[in-house]
Design an enzyme around this catalytic site. Structure first.
Site, PDB file in Angstrom:
ATOM      1  N   ARG A  60      52.829  49.570  29.307  1.00 19.37           N
ATOM      2  CA  ARG A  60      53.814  48.492  29.382  1.00 19.37           C
ATOM      3  C   ARG A  60      54.224  47.921  28.026  1.00 19.37           C
ATOM      4  NH1 ARG A  60      51.484  45.128  34.592  1.00 19.37           N
ATOM      5  NH2 ARG A  60      52.144  46.634  36.165  1.00 19.37           N
ATOM      6  N   GLU A  62      51.327  54.828  38.604  1.00 22.09           N
ATOM      7  CA  GLU A  62      52.099  53.864  37.821  1.00 22.09           C
ATOM      8  C   GLU A  62      51.904  54.150  36.340  1.00 22.09           C
ATOM      9  OE1 GLU A  62      51.270  49.850  38.989  1.00 22.09           O
ATOM     10  OE2 GLU A  62      51.715  50.220  41.095  1.00 22.09           O
ATOM     11  N   ARG A  81      46.865  45.684  29.463  1.00 23.13           N
ATOM     12  CA  ARG A  81      46.318  46.029  30.783  1.00 23.13           C
ATOM     13  C   ARG A  81      46.965  47.277  31.362  1.00 23.13           C
ATOM     14  NH1 ARG A  81      48.017  44.739  36.087  1.00 23.13           N
ATOM     15  NH2 ARG A  81      49.649  43.363  35.283  1.00 23.13           N
ATOM     16  N   HIS A 118      56.209  42.184  31.145  1.00 20.88           N
ATOM     17  CA  HIS A 118      56.600  43.286  32.018  1.00 20.88           C
ATOM     18  C   HIS A 118      58.029  43.694  31.663  1.00 20.88           C
ATOM     19  CE1 HIS A 118      57.168  45.769  35.539  1.00 20.88           C
ATOM     20  NE2 HIS A 118      55.908  45.568  35.882  1.00 20.88           N
ATOM     21  N   HIS A 124      54.331  38.330  31.919  1.00 22.52           N
ATOM     22  CA  HIS A 124      53.788  38.787  33.202  1.00 22.52           C
ATOM     23  C   HIS A 124      52.296  38.532  33.368  1.00 22.52           C
ATOM     24  CE1 HIS A 124      53.477  41.102  36.853  1.00 22.52           C
ATOM     25  NE2 HIS A 124      52.708  42.028  36.300  1.00 22.52           N
TER      26      HIS A 124
END
Length: 513
Positions: free
Chosen positions: A289, A126, A385, A241, A350
């Protein structure tokens, strides 16, 4: 700000005592409970059904170094880079080194991790990861399958008592020591006594207009701990997100299109079909992100669009249905065939990187008060994160919290009566809580969201203080009134921290710097 949400006398309330109280029944709460010594009685408080927790909704997976082609040093470095260098190095070392053992523990509990055609663990990648290290269950149902498995174990533990549909009002302290909680259980108020209280209440998403968080995510545990005197850290770092399913309708909860879709080859495109991440970052669509979110927000402004698109049509419907069954079916319900159609997406709130400041054993600055999961700030996430580190954090630090309690537990309950001079001076009247809730959401979205300015944030802070003043003047009776107070409390904390942060880093981005 009032010290207690509860406005009544306490000497007539029913009292129960436990060795440990865990507030929240998602992954962090369950794994903490399962690692407690079975000699310790544990009450686990659930605001709603487990299906409503952030853990249950988690799609992407759990990141850990399981493959022989990976190294903990790489996981450490990827985490530090994503966190813009603000991660606590010691905490990250704990996360990446101890995480694999917790994954093996889940495997021994028969958590159904997906396997490849050879029967080995199917490990994917990811955003922000330089190696394949994300394990998943049910394609895109990792949280659901993991929570289901752990819940079945927890319900068979005689020392664990699950209390459902319970609302946390307040954390009681005495001489900077946590000694219990006040809860609303149906129409009744109760005191649960314990010298070990673990806050596992998840995030604060409902403080924003659009979020992937469930409607229960109103920051209750964080707000109660703040009122009790607990310190917070990194509250300004709110992660948005970049890819939630776009809808013209206004919903309390947005449907997440997992980052794993981009990990499998999905490409972000604007309405003209341009792959706009191609020249914005070396990792393109798999950039961290915060970067993808800001670029996407800027692209929407540039093209005067309410959303962008995610193109995964390079994969067949057979492959997509197997890898992303939940996403495939949800999009189908919205007349989108993701094997043929681009998915309309937009950024939404998110995750909260900040939270209650804890040490490596989950302890806050209040003795006996712990936090784990999204409600905690262990320091592992820094300013942003790294994808799929959140569930791993729930495991590693939930276990460490339980182990510390096992080794240091001692009960010394005292009779506690809320003194009259601690009671807020209030009027017995109701406010328009629907209106206040919408106002908080609008303020935080427009002035405390993806892109910020100091003048806006100071104005927003003033507005939040006025909302809290109006709430302090009345008797809070309903669940909605408690939630609105908690939303305003965590919003104030986010705005205060964001105003103090004078540099652009990670998820905190100001145009006036």
């Amino acid at each position: 700000m009032r010290r207690f949400l509860y406005s009544g006398e306490t000497n007539q309330l029913t009292t129960e005592a436990y060795d440990v109280i865990i507030i929240g029944s998602g992954l962090a709460g369950l794994y903490t409970a399962l690692n407690l010594d079975e000699k310790l009685s544990c009450a686990m408080l659930s605001k709603a059904e487990n299906a409503k927790s952030n853990s249950w909704l988690a799609q992407g997976g759990i990141a850990a170094v399981i493959s022989k082609d990976d190294q903990v040093e790489c996981h450490f470095q990827d985490t530090m880079v994503a966190g813009a260098g603000l991660c606590d190095k010691e905490a990250v070392n704990v996360l990446v080194n101890e995480g694999p053992n917790d994954i093996h523990n889940l495997m021994s509990m028969n958590v159904p991790f997906d396997l490849d055609e050879e029967g080995d663990l199917h490990i994917t990648r990811e955003g922000g990861h330089t190696r394949n290290r994300v394990l998943h269950c049910g394609g895109d149902a990792t949280g659901r399958e993991t929570v289901k498995t752990l819940e079945s174990f927890a319900m068979n533990k005689p020392n664990i008592t699950l209390k459902e549909s319970v609302f946390l009002l307040d954390i009681i302290t005495e001489k900077n020591r946590a000694i219990g909680v006040i809860i609303k259980d149906g129409e009744d108020h109760k005191i649960l006594l314990s010298t070990n209280i673990v806050v596992c209440t998840g995030g604060i998403g409902q403080a924003y207009q659009h979020t992937t968080n469930p409607i229960e995510a109103t920051g209750d545990g964080i707000a109660a701990a703040i009122r009790a005197g607990a310190h917070t850290k990194n509250m300004e770092f709110v992660q948005f997100h970049p890819t939630a399913l776009y809808s013209r309708d206004d919903h309390d909860q947005s449907f997440l299109i997992s980052e794993a879709v981009r990990g499998e080859g999905g490409i972000l495109k604007n309405k003209d079909g341009d792959a706009y991440m191609a020249d914005k970052h070396p990792m393109k669509d798999l950039a961290p992100r915060d970067i993808v979110t800001r670029v996407t927000a800027e692209e929407m402004v540039k093209t005067n669009s309410s959303h962008v698109y995610l193109d995964i049509t390079s994969k067949t419907d057979t492959v997509l249905l197997k890898r992303f069954p939940t996403i495939f079916k949800k999009c189908q319900e919205n007349n989108i065939d993701i094997s043929k159609d681009w998915i309309p997406v937009c950024p939404v709130q998110h995750y909260l990187m900040g939270g209650l400041k804890t040490d490596l054993n989950g302890m806050t600055n209040i003795k006996g008060l712990y936090a784990s999961g999204e409600a905690a700030c262990t320091g592992v996430h820094g300013a942003n994160r790294l994808a799929s580190n959140s569930l791993l954090e729930c495991l590693v630090f939930g276990r460490r919290c339980a182990q510390y309690i096992n080794e240091n537990h001692q009960n010394s309950f005292s009779d506690y009566v809320l003194e009259k001079n601690e009671l807020p001076k209030v009027e017995s009247k109701e406010l328009d809580y629907d209106k206040l809730s919408k106002e908080i959401k609008e303020i935080m979205t427009s002035k405390g969201g993806i892109i910020r300015e100091e003048a806006d944030m100071k104005e927003a802070l003033g507005q939040m203080n006025k909302i809290l003043e109006s709430l302090d003047a009345v008797e809070l009776m309903s669940k909605q009134s408690f939630e609105v107070y908690n939303m305003a409390t965590v919003s104030k904390e986010i705005l205060t921290a964001a105003i103090k942060r004078k540099n652009n880093v990670g998820a905190h981005y100001r145009t006036d710097i």
